[in-house]
Design a protein around this motif. Structure first.
Motif, PDB file in Angstrom:
ATOM      1  N   TYR A  32       2.093   1.813  -3.386  1.00  0.00           N
ATOM      2  CA  TYR A  32       1.010   2.343  -4.224  1.00  0.00           C
ATOM      3  C   TYR A  32       0.954   3.869  -4.157  1.00  0.00           C
ATOM      4  O   TYR A  32       0.740   4.539  -5.169  1.00  0.00           O
ATOM      5  N   TYR A  33       1.144   4.410  -2.957  1.00  0.00           N
ATOM      6  CA  TYR A  33       1.047   5.859  -2.770  1.00  0.00           C
ATOM      7  C   TYR A  33       2.353   6.595  -3.082  1.00  0.00           C
ATOM      8  O   TYR A  33       2.340   7.795  -3.326  1.00  0.00           O
ATOM      9  N   LEU A  36      -3.730   0.934   2.903  1.00  0.00           N
ATOM     10  CA  LEU A  36      -4.325   1.975   2.078  1.00  0.00           C
ATOM     11  C   LEU A  36      -4.978   3.047   2.941  1.00  0.00           C
ATOM     12  O   LEU A  36      -4.958   4.234   2.607  1.00  0.00           O
ATOM     13  N   SER A  37      -5.548   2.623   4.051  1.00  0.00           N
ATOM     14  CA  SER A  37      -6.154   3.571   4.982  1.00  0.00           C
ATOM     15  C   SER A  37      -5.091   4.335   5.761  1.00  0.00           C
ATOM     16  O   SER A  37      -5.135   5.558   5.863  1.00  0.00           O
ATOM     17  N   TYR A  38      -4.109   3.610   6.290  1.00  0.00           N
ATOM     18  CA  TYR A  38      -3.074   4.233   7.120  1.00  0.00           C
ATOM     19  C   TYR A  38      -2.211   5.221   6.343  1.00  0.00           C
ATOM     20  O   TYR A  38      -1.845   6.278   6.864  1.00  0.00           O
ATOM     21  N   HIS A  91      -2.833   6.765   3.388  1.00  0.00           N
ATOM     22  CA  HIS A  91      -3.488   7.674   2.443  1.00  0.00           C
ATOM     23  C   HIS A  91      -2.900   9.077   2.610  1.00  0.00           C
ATOM     24  O   HIS A  91      -2.753   9.565   3.733  1.00  0.00           O
ATOM     25  N   PRO A  92      -2.531   9.735   1.515  1.00  0.00           N
ATOM     26  CA  PRO A  92      -1.879  11.062   1.597  1.00  0.00           C
ATOM     27  C   PRO A  92      -2.649  12.073   2.437  1.00  0.00           C
ATOM     28  O   PRO A  92      -2.046  12.849   3.183  1.00  0.00           O
ATOM     29  N   LYS A  93      -3.981  12.086   2.338  1.00  0.00           N
ATOM     30  CA  LYS A  93      -4.778  13.029   3.117  1.00  0.00           C
ATOM     31  C   LYS A  93      -4.660  12.740   4.609  1.00  0.00           C
ATOM     32  O   LYS A  93      -4.592  13.653   5.425  1.00  0.00           O
ATOM     33  N   ARG A  94      -4.625  11.445   4.941  1.00  0.00           N
ATOM     34  CA  ARG A  94      -4.512  11.071   6.348  1.00  0.00           C
ATOM     35  C   ARG A  94      -3.125  11.414   6.880  1.00  0.00           C
ATOM     36  O   ARG A  94      -2.984  11.904   8.006  1.00  0.00           O
ATOM     37  N   ALA A 135       0.833  -1.204   0.000  1.00  0.00           N
ATOM     38  CA  ALA A 135       0.000   0.000   0.000  1.00  0.00           C
ATOM     39  C   ALA A 135       0.867   1.253   0.000  1.00  0.00           C
ATOM     40  O   ALA A 135       0.547   2.243  -0.684  1.00  0.00           O
TER      41      ALA A 135
END
Length: 207
Positions: free
Chosen positions: A140-141, A187-189, A191-194, A137
């Motif tokens: 991916y980012y 993907l949750s942990y 995430h760029p916004k997070r 993940a």
């Protein structure tokens, strides 16, 4: 990134969750290898679908801390020793533990639902694959920012998946479901916004 240069004391201090998991798995293996008490304890914790269906639900968790042989233990613990610290450093203690435990738990639950009633299994492999999934993940980012990470992680995941289906006596269900779980949680942990929100809160506390 995955080359460990810390001494024993530095490793324990820097990566307390990984160190605790390593110690716990090794200790449990030693205890379950002891004469007289070892085998009954091992049998009490093994993932056995029939007994899970009869209400022994602790068997959804305990297989993650049991290993069938020294080689089995060494392979999983070496993987945890090598890949765990960087994820604990990046994600934090609580998030790393969540990835590890949730991936392992989903692996045992999937093994329960997808295998026959007499299926038995042990090992931390589902949780280990969850670590790789979480790194997937992150790749991916950051694939355009950290291409070197992609060059390391993607081949590792591919090799791991191939070996899962090439070797015998491997719980492929736990491996693949753990990998997918780690990826989804990652993907949750990551995430760029997070991440941006987390950095903003951190900076505000420092002012």
């Amino acid at each position: 990134m995955f080359i460990r240069r810390e001494n024993f004391k530095q490793y324990i201090k820097s990566y307390p969750v990984v160190s605790t998991l390593l110690a716990l798995n090794i200790l449990i293996f030693i205890v379950t290898s002891l004469p007289i008490i070892g085998e009954p304890l091992f049998n009490k914790g093994i993932g056995f679908n029939l007994l899970i269906s009869e209400g022994e639900y602790w068997r959804l968790v305990t297989p993650m801390f049991l290993h069938a042989s020294v080689i089995h233990l060494l392979f999983n613990m070496f993987s945890l020793y090598l890949f765990g610290p960087e994820l604990e450093h990046i994600a934090g203690k609580a998030r790393f533990l969540t990835v590890y435990m949730l991936s392992g738990l989903v692996g045992t639950i999937a093994s329960y639902f997808l295998h026959e009633w007499n299926y038995m299994h042990v090992g931390a492999s589902g949780a280990i694959f969850g670590i790789l999934g979480a790194f997937g993940a992150l790749v991916y980012y950051t694939k355009h920012i950290m291409p070197q990470l992609k060059q390391v992680i993607v081949p590792l995941i591919v090799i791991g998946v191939i070996m899962t289906f090439v070797q015998s006596n491997i719980n492929a269900t736990a491996h693949i479901s753990g990998l997918i779980t780690g990826f989804i949680v990652g993907l949750s942990y990551f995430h760029p916004k997070r991440i941006a929100a987390w950095k903003k809160r951190k900076n505000s506390h420092l002012k």
